[in-house]
Design an enzyme around this catalytic site. Structure first.
Site, PDB file in Angstrom:
ATOM      1  N   LYS A  13     -14.212   2.205   3.073  1.00 32.70           N
ATOM      2  CA  LYS A  13     -12.763   2.361   2.962  1.00 32.70           C
ATOM      3  C   LYS A  13     -12.431   2.460   1.492  1.00 32.70           C
ATOM      4  O   LYS A  13     -13.103   1.831   0.654  1.00 32.70           O
ATOM      5  CB  LYS A  13     -12.074   1.113   3.532  1.00 32.70           C
ATOM      6  CG  LYS A  13     -10.687   1.377   4.050  1.00 32.70           C
ATOM      7  CD  LYS A  13     -10.707   1.882   5.479  1.00 32.70           C
ATOM      8  CE  LYS A  13      -9.314   2.084   6.019  1.00 32.70           C
ATOM      9  NZ  LYS A  13      -9.291   2.428   7.442  1.00 32.70           N
ATOM     10  N   GLY A  71       4.760  -0.777  21.746  1.00 34.24           N
ATOM     11  CA  GLY A  71       4.754   0.158  20.615  1.00 34.24           C
ATOM     12  C   GLY A  71       4.406   1.554  21.084  1.00 34.24           C
ATOM     13  O   GLY A  71       3.294   1.826  21.536  1.00 34.24           O
ATOM     14  N   VAL A  72       5.401   2.459  21.023  1.00 35.34           N
ATOM     15  CA  VAL A  72       5.157   3.840  21.458  1.00 35.34           C
ATOM     16  C   VAL A  72       5.348   4.787  20.271  1.00 35.34           C
ATOM     17  O   VAL A  72       6.166   5.695  20.288  1.00 35.34           O
ATOM     18  CB  VAL A  72       6.013   4.252  22.684  1.00 35.34           C
ATOM     19  CG1 VAL A  72       5.315   3.859  23.962  1.00 35.34           C
ATOM     20  CG2 VAL A  72       7.410   3.641  22.655  1.00 35.34           C
ATOM     21  N   VAL A 101       0.122   6.652  18.646  1.00 36.14           N
ATOM     22  CA  VAL A 101      -0.876   6.458  19.708  1.00 36.14           C
ATOM     23  C   VAL A 101      -0.209   6.073  21.024  1.00 36.14           C
ATOM     24  O   VAL A 101      -0.563   6.592  22.085  1.00 36.14           O
ATOM     25  CB  VAL A 101      -1.912   5.388  19.301  1.00 36.14           C
ATOM     26  CG1 VAL A 101      -2.957   5.239  20.401  1.00 36.14           C
ATOM     27  CG2 VAL A 101      -2.584   5.746  17.988  1.00 36.14           C
ATOM     28  N   TYR A 147       2.620   6.773  22.236  1.00 32.58           N
ATOM     29  CA  TYR A 147       3.236   7.928  22.892  1.00 32.58           C
ATOM     30  C   TYR A 147       2.179   8.719  23.684  1.00 32.58           C
ATOM     31  O   TYR A 147       2.355   9.031  24.865  1.00 32.58           O
ATOM     32  CB  TYR A 147       3.906   8.824  21.844  1.00 32.58           C
ATOM     33  CG  TYR A 147       4.366  10.157  22.397  1.00 32.58           C
ATOM     34  CD1 TYR A 147       5.580  10.266  23.070  1.00 32.58           C
ATOM     35  CD2 TYR A 147       3.569  11.296  22.268  1.00 32.58           C
ATOM     36  CE1 TYR A 147       5.989  11.477  23.603  1.00 32.58           C
ATOM     37  CE2 TYR A 147       3.970  12.511  22.801  1.00 32.58           C
ATOM     38  CZ  TYR A 147       5.186  12.601  23.465  1.00 32.58           C
ATOM     39  OH  TYR A 147       5.571  13.803  23.999  1.00 32.58           O
TER      40      TYR A 147
HETATM   41  P1  NAD Z   1       2.836   4.023  14.539  1.00 41.10           P
HETATM   42  O1  NAD Z   1       3.425   3.361  13.353  1.00 41.10           O
HETATM   43  O2  NAD Z   1       3.048   5.469  14.749  1.00 41.10           O
HETATM   44  O3  NAD Z   1       3.332   3.282  15.872  1.00 41.10           O
HETATM   45  C1  NAD Z   1       3.569   1.917  15.956  1.00 41.10           C
HETATM   46  C2  NAD Z   1       4.812   1.736  16.812  1.00 41.10           C
HETATM   47  O4  NAD Z   1       4.994   0.345  17.046  1.00 41.10           O
HETATM   48  C3  NAD Z   1       6.078   2.250  16.136  1.00 41.10           C
HETATM   49  O5  NAD Z   1       6.772   3.090  17.046  1.00 41.10           O
HETATM   50  C4  NAD Z   1       6.871   0.972  15.819  1.00 41.10           C
HETATM   51  O6  NAD Z   1       8.262   1.180  15.880  1.00 41.10           O
HETATM   52  C5  NAD Z   1       6.370   0.053  16.906  1.00 41.10           C
HETATM   53  N1  NAD Z   1       6.488  -1.371  16.643  1.00 41.10           N
HETATM   54  C6  NAD Z   1       6.337  -2.037  15.467  1.00 41.10           C
HETATM   55  N2  NAD Z   1       6.473  -3.365  15.663  1.00 41.10           N
HETATM   56  C7  NAD Z   1       6.709  -3.532  16.977  1.00 41.10           C
HETATM   57  C8  NAD Z   1       6.943  -4.669  17.797  1.00 41.10           C
HETATM   58  N3  NAD Z   1       6.960  -5.910  17.292  1.00 41.10           N
HETATM   59  N4  NAD Z   1       7.129  -4.483  19.122  1.00 41.10           N
HETATM   60  C9  NAD Z   1       7.113  -3.237  19.652  1.00 41.10           C
HETATM   61  N5  NAD Z   1       6.920  -2.119  18.922  1.00 41.10           N
HETATM   62  C10 NAD Z   1       6.720  -2.275  17.605  1.00 41.10           C
HETATM   63  O7  NAD Z   1       1.274   3.670  14.478  1.00 41.10           O
HETATM   64  P2  NAD Z   1       0.108   4.341  15.324  1.00 41.10           P
HETATM   65  O8  NAD Z   1      -0.585   5.345  14.495  1.00 41.10           O
HETATM   66  O9  NAD Z   1       0.599   4.693  16.683  1.00 41.10           O
HETATM   67  O10 NAD Z   1      -0.890   3.100  15.442  1.00 41.10           O
HETATM   68  C11 NAD Z   1      -0.611   2.016  16.320  1.00 41.10           C
HETATM   69  C12 NAD Z   1      -1.696   0.963  16.181  1.00 41.10           C
HETATM   70  O11 NAD Z   1      -2.953   1.528  16.512  1.00 41.10           O
HETATM   71  C13 NAD Z   1      -1.848   0.403  14.763  1.00 41.10           C
HETATM   72  O12 NAD Z   1      -2.245  -0.954  14.858  1.00 41.10           O
HETATM   73  C14 NAD Z   1      -2.986   1.224  14.189  1.00 41.10           C
HETATM   74  O13 NAD Z   1      -3.662   0.531  13.172  1.00 41.10           O
HETATM   75  C15 NAD Z   1      -3.850   1.389  15.420  1.00 41.10           C
HETATM   76  N6  NAD Z   1      -4.730   2.570  15.378  1.00 41.10           N
HETATM   77  C16 NAD Z   1      -4.195   3.814  15.239  1.00 41.10           C
HETATM   78  C17 NAD Z   1      -5.041   4.925  15.231  1.00 41.10           C
HETATM   79  C18 NAD Z   1      -4.479   6.319  15.143  1.00 41.10           C
HETATM   80  O14 NAD Z   1      -5.213   7.272  15.466  1.00 41.10           O
HETATM   81  N7  NAD Z   1      -3.233   6.505  14.735  1.00 41.10           N
HETATM   82  C19 NAD Z   1      -6.424   4.747  15.331  1.00 41.10           C
HETATM   83  C20 NAD Z   1      -6.937   3.453  15.495  1.00 41.10           C
HETATM   84  C21 NAD Z   1      -6.073   2.371  15.515  1.00 41.10           C
END
Ligand code: NAD
Length: 348
Positions: A80, A180-181, A184, A186
């Site tokens: 990283k 959390g939508v 991912v 979504y």
């Molecule tokens: P994102 O920021 O697009 O989505 C997170 C969502 O959670 C947002 O819509 C936000 O409004 C919501 N949120 C925040 N706090 C909340 C709460 N207390 N209750 C309900 N909703 C809440 O992030 P993402 O890219 O979708 O990633 C989501 C998680 O998955 C993170 O922990 C990230 O580290 C992990 N992750 C993502 C990926 C990826 O491909 N994007 C890969 C591996 C892991």
């Protein structure tokens, strides 16, 4: 700071530092382990309170990447990079070009990708000076948005858990509570909806929750209700530490399986889930689809191959939950043990 003490605690590995006065670049590249292949992991570009906080973040995150790549069977180690975001004005292109030269000098030992605070444009700048970058524009062989792949892997992990715990071969009418939508969450709802699952969602952003309601017929519940919902699967897809002292006693779902990183506030919460008979899909194993996708970019991007490999997250999760049952050991410990066995099998 006790730098070598930290390296010892996290079982390192090597760390590279770069200061480039001309651009304000302050970069840390942590290569936790490269026994299985070149270290692959994102480049984070955010503000830090101190240099020590930045170093510890890099060390912790790179270690997590070693585990994610190894459990998934990728020929990569964990790395990283952390770039400390300057507080004063800076030239972004010049800064990322300097960073690109730095990682090029590491000779392919570390391959970068997007992470918090970086995007496709930054990867394109790095690409102009280094081959050791993924997440570039699809027109340059890039793999595009990782979120649909992460969501596909999570869906496959949920299927494995549902089969193992509930004996069901399909997700039809299986009730999944998605916390959390965003990116991912979504796409996970999209996958679940296509398979006939019943979906409940909560998000701090009401527009995102409403979109899931509109597009996938999800029921919107409050932030307090989502973890305590009477449902089959609780899928944390927001921030880390969602499984904690407050939520563990509230959970009614027999399965916890979602995308968020670092879901367990502390390892002991994994023991608590196990003691309560709740099946937990270890986060770094179930959410590896995005990493599979960028790893495919290193080989020459092929979306079908990335999809096929991501589908195998079912087998990874099945192996973990099956061993957990046979050994009466919490799943998070089983996953760690599998990784440590793989690493020690290739020697020091
Ligand atoms: P994102 O920021 O697009 O989505 C997170 C969502 O959670 C947002 O819509 C936000 O409004 C919501 N949120 C925040 N706090 C909340 C709460 N207390 N209750 C309900 N909703 C809440 O992030 P993402 O890219 O979708 O990633 C989501 C998680 O998955 C993170 O922990 C990230 O580290 C992990 N992750 C993502 C990926 C990826 O491909 N994007 C890969 C591996 C892991």
């Amino acid at each position: 700071m006790d730098l070598f003490g930290h390296l010892n605690d996290y079982d390192y590995g090597e760390v590279h530092f770069k200061l480039d006065k001309a651009t304000g670049l302050k970069a840390i590249v942590a290569v936790h382990d490269s026994r299985l292949g070149p270290a692959l992991g994102g480049c984070r570009f955010i503000h830090y309170e101190s240099d020590e906080a930045a170093v510890v973040d890099a060390l912790r995150l790179a270690r997590g990447m070693t585990y994610k790549a190894a459990i998934t069977g990728l020929a990569h180690g964990g790395g990283k990079s952390v770039l400390i975001r300057p507080r004063e004005h800076f030239d972004r292109v010049a800064l990322f070009r300097a960073f690109g030269k730095f990682i090029e000098d590491l000779g392919g030992h570390y391959i970068t990708a997007e992470d918090s605070g970086t995007g496709l444009d930054d990867m394109e700048v790095i690409r102009s000076v280094s081959k050791n970058v993924t997440g570039v524009d699809p027109s340059h062989g890039g793999s595009g948005d990782p979120s649909p792949f992460t969501a596909l892997g999570v869906r496959r992990g949920i299927e494995a858990c549902v089969k193992f715990k509930l004996g069901k071969d399909s997700l039809e009418k299986v009730h999944v509570a998605v916390q959390g939508v965003g990116h991912v969450g979504y796409y996970l709802c999209k996958e679940l909806h296509a398979l006939g699952a019943k979906i409940s969602v909560a998000d701090i952003d009401p527009l995102k929750a409403e979109r899931a309601q509109r597009e996938f017929g999800a029921t919107v519940v409050t932030l307090d209700q989502i973890a305590a919902l009477q449902c089959d699967v609780f899928a944390p897809c927001a921030l880390g530490a969602g499984i904690n002292d407050t939520t563990v006693p509230l959970l009614k779902a027999p399965i916890v399986a979602g995308a968020a990183n670092n879901q367990l506030a502390e390892p002991r919460h994994g023991d608590d889930l196990h003691a309560r008979g709740i099946l937990y899909a270890p986060d770094y194993a179930i959410n590896a689809g995005g990493l599979v996708n960028v790893a495919q970019e290193v080989l020459g991007y092929d979306a079908q191959k990335a999809t096929d490999k991501t589908m195998k997250i079912y087998d990874t999760i099945w192996d973990i939950v099956d061993r957990s049952k046979r050994l009466s050991t919490p799943t998070y410990k089983v996953a760690d043990r599998i990784v440590e066995e793989k690493l020690s099998a290739v020697g020091k």
